[in-house]
Design a protein around this motif. Structure first.
Motif, short mmCIF file in Angstrom:
data_model
loop_
_atom_site.label_atom_id
_atom_site.label_comp_id
_atom_site.label_asym_id
_atom_site.label_seq_id
_atom_site.Cartn_x
_atom_site.Cartn_y
_atom_site.Cartn_z
N TYR A 179 72.86 -0.30 137.77
CA TYR A 179 72.47 -0.42 139.18
C TYR A 179 72.30 -1.89 139.57
O TYR A 179 71.30 -2.27 140.17
CB TYR A 179 71.18 0.38 139.45
N ARG A 180 73.29 -2.68 139.18
CA ARG A 180 73.17 -4.12 139.42
C ARG A 180 74.44 -4.72 140.04
O ARG A 180 75.36 -5.15 139.35
CB ARG A 180 72.86 -4.86 138.11
N PRO A 181 74.47 -4.77 141.39
CA PRO A 181 75.62 -5.37 142.07
C PRO A 181 75.82 -6.85 141.72
O PRO A 181 76.91 -7.37 141.89
CB PRO A 181 75.26 -5.24 143.55
N ASN A 182 74.78 -7.51 141.21
CA ASN A 182 74.96 -8.93 140.90
C ASN A 182 76.03 -9.15 139.83
O ASN A 182 76.67 -10.19 139.79
CB ASN A 182 73.64 -9.61 140.51
N TYR A 183 76.28 -8.15 138.98
CA TYR A 183 77.37 -8.28 138.00
C TYR A 183 78.70 -8.48 138.72
O TYR A 183 79.55 -9.24 138.28
CB TYR A 183 77.50 -7.03 137.12
N LEU A 184 78.88 -7.75 139.79
CA LEU A 184 80.14 -7.85 140.53
C LEU A 184 80.25 -9.22 141.19
O LEU A 184 81.33 -9.82 141.22
CB LEU A 184 80.23 -6.72 141.57
N ALA A 233 76.62 2.89 146.55
CA ALA A 233 77.34 4.06 147.08
C ALA A 233 78.85 3.79 147.09
O ALA A 233 79.65 4.60 146.63
CB ALA A 233 76.85 4.38 148.48
N ARG A 234 79.24 2.62 147.60
CA ARG A 234 80.66 2.29 147.66
C ARG A 234 81.28 2.26 146.26
O ARG A 234 82.39 2.75 146.05
CB ARG A 234 80.85 0.91 148.30
N THR A 235 80.56 1.65 145.32
CA THR A 235 81.13 1.49 143.98
C THR A 235 81.25 2.83 143.27
O THR A 235 82.27 3.13 142.64
CB THR A 235 80.28 0.49 143.16
N LEU A 236 80.20 3.64 143.37
CA LEU A 236 80.27 4.96 142.73
C LEU A 236 81.42 5.79 143.30
O LEU A 236 82.15 6.45 142.58
CB LEU A 236 78.94 5.70 142.92
N ARG A 237 81.58 5.72 144.62
CA ARG A 237 82.68 6.47 145.25
C ARG A 237 84.02 5.95 144.77
O ARG A 237 84.93 6.73 144.45
CB ARG A 237 82.62 6.34 146.77
N LEU A 259 85.79 -2.63 134.17
CA LEU A 259 84.63 -2.65 133.26
C LEU A 259 83.39 -3.16 133.98
O LEU A 259 82.29 -2.66 133.78
CB LEU A 259 84.92 -3.53 132.04
N VAL A 260 83.61 -4.16 134.82
CA VAL A 260 82.48 -4.73 135.56
C VAL A 260 81.90 -3.67 136.51
O VAL A 260 80.69 -3.50 136.61
CB VAL A 260 82.92 -5.98 136.34
N LEU A 261 82.78 -2.91 137.16
CA LEU A 261 82.28 -1.88 138.08
C LEU A 261 81.49 -0.81 137.32
O LEU A 261 80.47 -0.32 137.80
CB LEU A 261 83.44 -1.25 138.86
N GLU A 262 81.96 -0.46 136.12
CA GLU A 262 81.20 0.50 135.30
C GLU A 262 79.80 -0.05 135.02
O GLU A 262 78.81 0.68 135.08
CB GLU A 262 81.90 0.74 133.95
N ALA A 263 79.74 -1.33 134.71
CA ALA A 263 78.44 -1.94 134.41
C ALA A 263 77.55 -1.95 135.65
O ALA A 263 76.34 -1.73 135.56
CB ALA A 263 78.63 -3.35 133.86
N VAL A 264 78.15 -2.19 136.82
CA VAL A 264 77.37 -2.22 138.07
C VAL A 264 76.67 -0.88 138.28
O VAL A 264 75.47 -0.83 138.55
CB VAL A 264 78.28 -2.54 139.28
#
Ligand code: ARG
Length: 530
Positions: free
Chosen positions: A468-473, A100-104, A459-464
């Motif tokens: 749907y994978r916070p582990n990338y961050l 939710a935080r990242t999409l926002r 780019l990392v946030l786009e991938a997250v």
């Protein structure tokens, strides 16, 4: 190279063809074909410098806000009334909150909904237990604990006495038919549970736009079942209403019940009604459900029924599922006495342990401050341990590992952030203006490496949010902290002269901002000192 393999082409020749047709932006300094067919591009220093300068000026951290924002509903956490939140709900809560935080942050419109389990057959036994002897005093101090006791008690007596089991069924029927006494007790159970959940959410720093709960959708259930029967989507089978999936190999032997033979709707019916409501209310482009992996079948059925029910809908439905949390013995995480671990107890222990670490590391801080930092570190450690593994694999819960100050942990990242803050505290006030307006010039390879890592943040946030994978961050922030450590080891900051000094202070600033923002998106706070 994999294309050349599958098409039986010469990889170097294919690489040449590709290179010949690429329109390269001006900031690509040079390009070459190497080895068996790699394409290498060299980025000019100027574009890196320019990106750093513009980030310093604008405060934009290498992130482009979506130019086509979408509405996304996220259904997460979703504990059940009268039951303690356990470590399974913790993963859903952390994952959902981070998404939710990242999409926002990327500019999308997010609606979060806590789909509390406030309806279902368990209320028959709960009502029976309540009427047999609720302990008001216990209800006041630990309401969920007391309700759990009532349920266990009633459950036990129903096993021994079939008349009581029938009585529990009657209580449920009375509730379903709107009996005022039962409704009042049921409301009280929901309210008490909600209060206890809210205390935990507050501690976790998690909030929701809505908490409708399953019962909110009851008025829709009957109509939906009739609609499905009328359209032939569901058929009678042994007195129940069922959807068959004969054309789908995976679901062929798993028909979905939408009305039980006793006439009661169930979890699937409620989820269909929920979906309908969300589409009507928010017209989202995407709905994300975050639950553990054991609900995969349920969501496959749900999504397939929805596809048939609303064939024109283009909403993307996603089940973001996760594995289990294991104890150090490799078995499901339990307390020593074999009970499920309660989230509250877990958080208490995390803070206590973190306080020991902080006391040792920073005895010079005031006690209040140490406690405040310990809260951030303890909670951060739990969140990070939960978010950093691939969500679909099980992970082993280990206090020592998650609280380690060196390793891929929250305390390590928080410490890296605090260390940069302490460097920045030592700069002169005259540095400030120079950093923003002044020249920026990179020379050392470690400076380049760190700046290039910074550039990847968006780019990392786009991938997250794409996978749907916070582990990338998590992986990214760990790499960033590593790149910073190498930079700091090789490039003196405060002792450097004019141009180098202001460049390096600026790099420190940007690194600490990205670290802080990244941790914030994981739901983790970054103390100034620790
Ligand atoms: N209350 C459920 C549980 O504890 C999770 C609900 C998930 N959301 C949904 N729309 N089914 O397992």
């Amino acid at each position: 190279m994999s294309i050349s393999r599958s098409r039986k082409l010469n990889p170097r020749k294919l690489a040449e063809d590709v290179m010949g047709r690429l329109l390269l932006p001006s900031w690509v300094e040079s390009s070459e074909i190497a080895g068996p067919g790699f394409l290498n591009f060299r980025i000019g220093a100027e574009i890196i410098t320019e990106s750093m300068r513009s980030a310093l000026r604008s405060g934009q951290l290498f992130v482009e806000v979506a130019d086509n924002p979408r509405t996304v509903v996220i259904d997460f956490s979703s504990p059940n009334v009268a039951k303690p939140m356990h470590v399974g709900h913790i993963r859903s809560t952390f994952l959902g909150d981070c998404l939710a935080r990242t999409l926002r942050f990327l500019g999308h419109t997010v609606v979060t909904d806590n789909h509390i389990g406030d309806w279902g057959t368990q209320f028959g036994k709960l009502l029976l237990g309540w009427k047999q002897g609720v302990n008001r005093e216990a209800l006041r101090t630990d309401s969920i604990g007391e309700m759990e006791r009532l349920y266990k008690c009633a459950n036990k007596s129903c096993e021994d006495d079939s008349a009581l089991l029938e009585e529990a069924r009657q209580e449920l029927v009375r509730l379903q038919n709107g009996d005022s006494e039962n409704l009042a007790i049921w409301h009280e159970m929901i309210e008490l549970s909600q209060k206890q959940f809210d205390t935990i959410y507050q501690r976790l720093g998690v909030s929701f736009d809505h908490t409708f709960g399953e019962s909110f959708y009851n008025p829709r259930l009957k109509r939906i079942v009739s609609e499905m029967e009328a359209s032939g989507l569901a058929v009678q089978s042994n007195g129940a209403m069922v959807v068959f999936f004969d054309d789908i190999a995976e679901l062929k032997s798993h028909p979905a019940l939408i009305l039980k033979s006793d006439g009661a709707a169930n979890y699937t019916t409620t989820d269909l009604a929920t979906l309908e409501y969300r589409m009507e209310t928010w017209s989202p482009a995407e709905i994300i459900y975050v639950t553990d992996g054991r609900q995969q079948l349920h969501f496959k059925q749900l999504f397939e029924i929805h596809r048939r029910w609303k064939p024109r809908s283009s909403v993307s439905l996603v089940h973001v599922w996760f594995g289990a949390i294991l104890g150090e013995d490799g078995k499901p995480f339990k307390t020593r006495s074999g009970d499920v671990v309660k989230l509250e107890d877990l958080l208490d222990e995390a803070e206590e342990r973190a306080l020991r670490v902080v006391n040792e590391k920073s005895p010079e801080l005031e006690e209040e401050e140490r406690k405040r930092v310990a809260r951030m570190v303890g909670l951060g450690a739990i969140k990070y341990a939960d978010l950093s593994p691939n969500r679909q694999s099980d992970y082993v819960f280990s206090w020592d590992k998650m609280l380690a100050l060196n390793g891929n942990t929250a305390p390590y990242l928080q410490y890296a952030h605090a260390r940069i803050q302490s460097i920045l505290r030592k700069q002169d006030s005259s540095d400030e203006g120079e950093v923003v307006s002044g020249e920026f010039s990179l020379s050392m390879p470690e400076e380049f490496a760190l700046c290039k890592t910074l550039l990847n943040f968006g780019l990392v946030l786009e991938a997250v949010v794409g996978d749907y994978r916070p582990n990338y961050l998590c992986t990214y922030l760990y790499e960033l902290a590593g790149a910073f450590a190498r930079f700091y080891e090789n490039c003196p900051v405060l002792k450097a002269d004019a141009l180098e000094r202001s460049t390096r202070i600026a790099i420190c600033k940007l690194t600490s901002r990205v670290l802080r923002q990244g941790l914030h998106l994981l739901g983790i706070e970054a103390p100034e000192r620790m």
